[in-house]
Design a protein around this motif. Structure first.
Motif, PDB file in Angstrom:
ATOM      1  N   LYS A  48       0.816  -1.220   0.000  1.00 26.66           N
ATOM      2  CA  LYS A  48       0.000   0.000   0.000  1.00 26.66           C
ATOM      3  C   LYS A  48       0.848   1.268   0.000  1.00 26.66           C
ATOM      4  N   ASN A  49       2.063   1.167   0.548  1.00 26.43           N
ATOM      5  CA  ASN A  49       2.932   2.327   0.594  1.00 26.43           C
ATOM      6  C   ASN A  49       4.018   2.301  -0.486  1.00 26.43           C
ATOM      7  N   GLY A  50       3.991   1.265  -1.324  1.00 27.64           N
ATOM      8  CA  GLY A  50       4.942   1.182  -2.428  1.00 27.64           C
ATOM      9  C   GLY A  50       6.378   0.981  -1.999  1.00 27.64           C
ATOM     10  N   LEU A  51       6.594   0.369  -0.821  1.00 35.59           N
ATOM     11  CA  LEU A  51       7.935   0.233  -0.266  1.00 35.59           C
ATOM     12  C   LEU A  51       8.553  -1.120  -0.604  1.00 35.59           C
ATOM     13  N   PRO A  52       9.874  -1.182  -0.762  1.00 37.11           N
ATOM     14  CA  PRO A  52      10.528  -2.480  -0.942  1.00 37.11           C
ATOM     15  C   PRO A  52      10.244  -3.394   0.248  1.00 37.11           C
ATOM     16  N   ARG A  53      10.015  -4.685  -0.041  1.00 33.35           N
ATOM     17  CA  ARG A  53       9.718  -5.661   1.010  1.00 33.35           C
ATOM     18  C   ARG A  53      10.834  -6.695   1.065  1.00 33.35           C
ATOM     19  N   ILE A  54      11.565  -6.708   2.162  1.00 34.43           N
ATOM     20  CA  ILE A  54      12.687  -7.625   2.349  1.00 34.43           C
ATOM     21  C   ILE A  54      12.268  -8.701   3.352  1.00 34.43           C
ATOM     22  N   TYR A  55      12.478  -9.969   2.988  1.00 33.93           N
ATOM     23  CA  TYR A  55      12.117 -11.088   3.859  1.00 33.93           C
ATOM     24  C   TYR A  55      13.386 -11.838   4.249  1.00 33.93           C
ATOM     25  N   ILE A  56      13.630 -11.963   5.555  1.00 33.99           N
ATOM     26  CA  ILE A  56      14.761 -12.731   6.085  1.00 33.99           C
ATOM     27  C   ILE A  56      14.220 -14.090   6.525  1.00 33.99           C
ATOM     28  N   ALA A  57      14.597 -15.150   5.811  1.00 30.96           N
ATOM     29  CA  ALA A  57      13.970 -16.463   5.997  1.00 30.96           C
ATOM     30  C   ALA A  57      14.859 -17.416   6.793  1.00 30.96           C
ATOM     31  N   CYS A  58      14.310 -17.946   7.886  1.00 25.29           N
ATOM     32  CA  CYS A  58      14.919 -19.038   8.649  1.00 25.29           C
ATOM     33  C   CYS A  58      13.787 -19.641   9.463  1.00 25.29           C
ATOM     34  N   ASN A  59      13.242 -20.777   9.039  1.00 22.73           N
ATOM     35  CA  ASN A  59      12.004 -21.270   9.638  1.00 22.73           C
ATOM     36  C   ASN A  59      11.873 -22.776   9.472  1.00 22.73           C
TER      37      ASN A  59
END
Length: 365
Positions: A48-59
């Motif tokens: 909604k804010n047009g921002l980059p989305r960074i996902y740090i994955a360890c699961n």
């Protein structure tokens, strides 16, 4: 999840990103209902804010567990009490234990076992039990669908990037793939299920590690992993480097910096009539005599991605006159495509396919 403000050379006054991460210290980083909703809301905020989305994955993927409060009460009606290996007819709870359970914990009907009234289990619900808070089964898989759909939408609307810092399982692996751009640490496999479970399914010991299923030796050649790193410090640097080519939001143009190289400089590298490394034309190179030859793009800005996949094409990013650009070049030399042997097939062998330069193949196309 965080909304972060970062100052960088491209944005000295600050830029914002949305950072989402697993907490592997809590329930092995698994996704329950609360985590799914939280992930979806944070990702939606980025969109909604047009921002980059960074996902740090360890699961460890979707949270699938047991109603711990029931374990001590559940008994089996063995088909042959003298030989349990023949299996059981059903599971049941004795009458005294059944009376202790709150409504909604199980669904059961009355039967007799050895002349005693017991309750045969039709379903275990686990409602209102402490161990089931946040979900343990089907409801979590429903949540997995929620965040998978959200990630696919995010990729279409904003910049998405995943950094696999450790083991990423099931929906955790899917999220990385659906976000398309993946940085993988060398000891961070992406898998759908563990090698032990697959060995049990196959009835023999085939796989000895998670890396055989989703380690870099699998994910780099198949094009899932764009960049491989050796440590978290290198991984974070790779994130920052990638963001340097990305606008601060979907409403803004890419940031332009004063170029390190004069825009009117000469390109001193000259392509030869014989096959050569196109990277030298893009980034420049140093001759055997130590002479520095400049390439097409600003010095030190070319970054190659997917180097292990589609080798007859070179793809990456660079800056020209301080302007961020995407780069596609054709490999002029012959290369080799390696297809690893399948451990599950004893007759399987590694296959090495030669690929001619300047030719399109299914992977490079």
């Amino acid at each position: 999840a965080w909304r972060c403000t970062m100052r960088s050379p491209e944005y000295p006054d600050g830029r914002e990103i949305v950072l989402i991460a697993n907490d592997v210290t809590y329930q092995a980083g698994s996704f329950g209902v609360d985590e799914d909703v939280f992930f979806q809301k944070a990702s939606e905020y980025a969109r909604k804010n047009g921002l980059p989305r960074i996902y740090i994955a360890c699961n460890s993927g979707a949270r699938v567990g047991l109603v711990e409060e029931l374990k001590e009460f559940v008994k089996a009606k063995w088909s042959d009490p003298e030989n349990p290996s023949k299996g059981f007819d059903f599971l049941y709870i004795e009458e005294a234990d059944y009376s202790k359970l709150s409504e909604g914990t199980v669904q059961a009907h009355e039967v007799e076992v050895d002349g005693k009234k017991v309750y045969q289990l039709d379903a275990i619900i686990g409602m209102d039990q402490k161990s089931t808070a946040g979900g343990i089964g089907v409801e979590n898989l429903k949540g997995s669908g929620l965040i998978a759909g959200e990630t696919a939408r995010a990729y279409n609307e904003v910049f998405t990037l995943s950094y696999v810092t450790g083991r990423s399982v099931g929906i955790g692996a899917y999220l990385n793939r659906l976000g398309q751009r993946v940085i993988q640490m060398v000891n961070g496999p992406m898998i759908l299920t563990g090698f032990g479970a697959l060995n049990k399914l196959l009835g023999r010991s085939v796989y000895t590690s998670q890396d055989q299923l989703g380690g870099p030796q699998v994910m780099v050649p198949n094009g899932v992993t764009h960049q491989l790193v050796q440590s978290d410090q290198e991984g974070v640097a790779a994130i920052m480097d990638w963001l340097s080519f990305v606008p601060k939001d979907t409403y803004s143009p890419p940031a332009m910096m004063a170029p390190q190289d004069p825009v009117d400089r000469d390109v001193t590298f000259t392509p030869s009539k014989t096959p050569y490394d196109p990277r030298h034309m893009l980034a420049g190179t140093k001759t055997l005599e130590g002479q520095q030859l400049s390439g097409f793009f600003d010095e030190g800005t070319f970054k190659e991605y997917l180097p292990g996949w589609g080798k007859s094409v070179i793809a990456g990013r660079a800056k020209l006159g301080g302007i961020p650009m995407g780069v596609i070049a054709v490999e002029t030399r012959s290369v080799e495509r390696r297809i690893p042997a399948d451990p599950a097939n004893p007759l399987s062998q590694e296959v090495i396919e030669p690929q001619a330069g300047q030719v399109w193949f299914p992977d490079s196309a």
